[in-house]
Design an enzyme around this catalytic site. Structure first.
Site, PDB file in Angstrom:
ATOM      1  N   GLY A 380      44.992  -5.166   4.860  1.00  0.00           N
ATOM      2  CA  GLY A 380      46.045  -4.167   5.076  1.00  0.00           C
ATOM      3  C   GLY A 380      46.019  -3.104   4.008  1.00  0.00           C
ATOM      4  N   ASP A 381      47.157  -2.935   3.329  1.00  0.00           N
ATOM      5  CA  ASP A 381      47.258  -1.939   2.257  1.00  0.00           C
ATOM      6  C   ASP A 381      47.278  -2.591   0.877  1.00  0.00           C
ATOM      7  OD1 ASP A 381      49.706  -3.140   2.378  1.00  0.00           O
ATOM      8  OD2 ASP A 381      50.895  -1.302   2.525  1.00  0.00           O
ATOM      9  N   GLU A 382      46.703  -3.788   0.771  1.00  0.00           N
ATOM     10  CA  GLU A 382      46.680  -4.522  -0.491  1.00  0.00           C
ATOM     11  C   GLU A 382      45.281  -4.477  -1.103  1.00  0.00           C
ATOM     12  OE1 GLU A 382      47.905  -8.453   0.410  1.00  0.00           O
ATOM     13  OE2 GLU A 382      49.914  -7.877   1.054  1.00  0.00           O
TER      14      GLU A 382
END
Length: 466
Positions: A380-382
């Site tokens: 994801g956005d990690e």
């Protein structure tokens, strides 16, 4: 059926490692390599499943084999074919299944045949993208390559037994042996320790891409290996000659036509009255298998959107760094990075714009000033950044502050302007008792505190802060 029994009897650690890598890459608790016969579904390798086999009527894999294409079942409870299946209603409680058929050539002149499937399984429903499908099919091709290699080894072993029984018909035996060599890309060799002469079968000449001659010299035979691998082979030959030790090596190899190959060689002593008089063995061209494994390793270790390290690579790298730091007492630091407003990019500008942001983040995390730090996308956005340079770690607050400044990406949408920023949680290895879990837990705790302070900020976990 006979070949299936032989596969079930064999133990291939490489195949088990590949199945484990697939399970980790797709974040699925269960992964299986199945093989089907008339009555049963057998598990050649399994991860997360206790049963060694199931009745054929309960098999999901048989459908993948029958349709000869990838089978994806996002939620078994919504699929009439499977909702009443005992593997769904009972242990292991399958809710998600994705399996790619495995096709092998069971005989030299036979077409490929579907024998089972490589599948990943979860006890909860999930979505499966086209990119996931492509990765799973790629893994299945790697499994096929390993199984085909194993079948070839079985065929070679059994051909050797048959040859001994058919010495009365020498011409027929030679033809069958030659067929076995072609099928398996294998040749036989013998090194005479008295004369230094090397005798090759036709299969060896094929691998070297040279015409058949009566004998070869050892130095000429060794010339096909790059220096480092030549030294390894020479050391193995020397030890076998002196002590009678057997050996098995996988080496780089350059054929006479310049083709770069990967070969596997096995050697053992030939004794006369208890004295080693020669070494005998086989040489196999395993180039395709090696390339398949290298490609699978690359896919497993690389995030396909950003081309930085994947979660799988991150986990193994941090573990190795922690082990090394415990011995060398060198510092180690971790940054966990969450993007702020990233969902707004996808929602207002589309997923292609979101991927552009992810690639921009990766570019910053691979900046030269971060030296040998490992950048990884966890999902994801990690993101994560593993720092090993003592100078960077000594200035961790400055590094984190600089990153929060560089990881700011203004975006304009119909609903208004906004900035994608990054919130960072940092931790350092705190003594020899620390593990990857401790390092991650403290970084996660720091990330939580940073989010409480405000988006686009950072926090560093210290023993006092804990």
């Amino acid at each position: 059926m006979y070949l299936l029994e032989k596969l079930l009897e064999s133990q291939d650690e490489g195949l088990a490692d590949l199945v484990e890598a697939g399970s980790v890459l797709f974040d699925c608790p269960m992964a299986v390599v199945s093989a089907l016969d008339t009555d049963c579904q057998h598990f050649l390798v399994r991860r997360g499943i206790a049963a060694e086999q199931t009745p054929i009527g309960q098999s999901f894999c048989r459908i993948a084999v029958a349709q000869d294409s990838l089978l994806v079942v996002p939620d078994t409870h919504l699929d009439a074919r499977f909702r009443e299946n005992p593997l769904v209603t009972g242990d292991p409680n399958i809710r998600f299944y994705a399996g790619a058929p495995l096709r092998l050539r069971l005989h030299p002149d036979a077409p490929t045949t579907g024998i089972g499937a490589f599948c990943i399984i979860d006890s909860k429903p999930r979505t499966f993208t086209s990119a996931d499908s492509a990765r799973l099919i790629s893994f299945a091709r790697g499994v096929e390559a390993m199984l085909q290699s194993r079948l070839s080894s079985i065929a070679l072993s059994e051909d050797a037994v048959l040859l001994k029984a058919m010495l009365a018909d020498k011409e027929r035996a030679q033809r069958q042996f030659r067929q076995a060599e072609r099928l398996t890309s294998i040749g036989c060799w013998r090194l005479d320790l008295i004369t230094g002469g090397v005798a090759w079968s036709e299969g060896i000449y094929d691998i070297h891409r040279v015409p058949v001659t009566e004998t070869e010299k050892l130095d000429d035979a060794l010339a096909y290996y790059p220096p480092a691998d030549r030294e390894r082979l020479e050391a193995a030959l020397d030890a076998a000659s002196r002590t009678g030790a057997c050996f098995e090596l996988e080496l780089d190899f350059i054929a006479a036509n310049g083709a770069h190959k990967r070969v596997r060689t096995i050697g053992e002593p030939e004794l006369e009255q208890g004295r080693v008089v020669a070494l005998i063995g086989v040489l196999q061209d395993v180039t395709e298998r090696h390339r398949s494994m290298a490609e699978l390793s690359k896919r497993a270790n690389t995030d396909e959107v950003t081309l930085i390290a994947s979660r799988h690579k991150f986990v193994s790298y941090v573990d190795s760094c922690v082990d090394k730091a415990k011995i060398s007492r060198e510092p180690l630091a971790l940054m966990l990075i969450d993007l702020d407003h990233f969902k707004q990019v996808n929602d207002t500008l589309g997923h292609a714009a979101g991927d552009d942001v992810l690639r921009a983040v990766a570019m910053v995390l691979r900046s030269p000033w971060l030296k040998d730090s490992l950048a990884a996308r966890l999902g994801g956005d990690e993101f994560a950044l593993v720092l090993t340079d003592p100078g960077l770690i000594a200035n961790l607050p400055d590094i984190a502050a600089q990153l929060t400044e560089q990881l700011r990406f203004p975006r304009r949408s119909k609903t208004g302007d906004f900035i994608v920023s990054a919130t960072i949680g940092c931790s350092e290895l705190d003594g020899p008792a620390d593990s990857r879990h401790d390092l991650l837990q403290r970084a996660d705790r720091a990330l939580y505190r940073a989010k409480a302070q405000g988006r686009g900020s950072f926090s560093i976990d210290t023993p006092q802060a804990a």
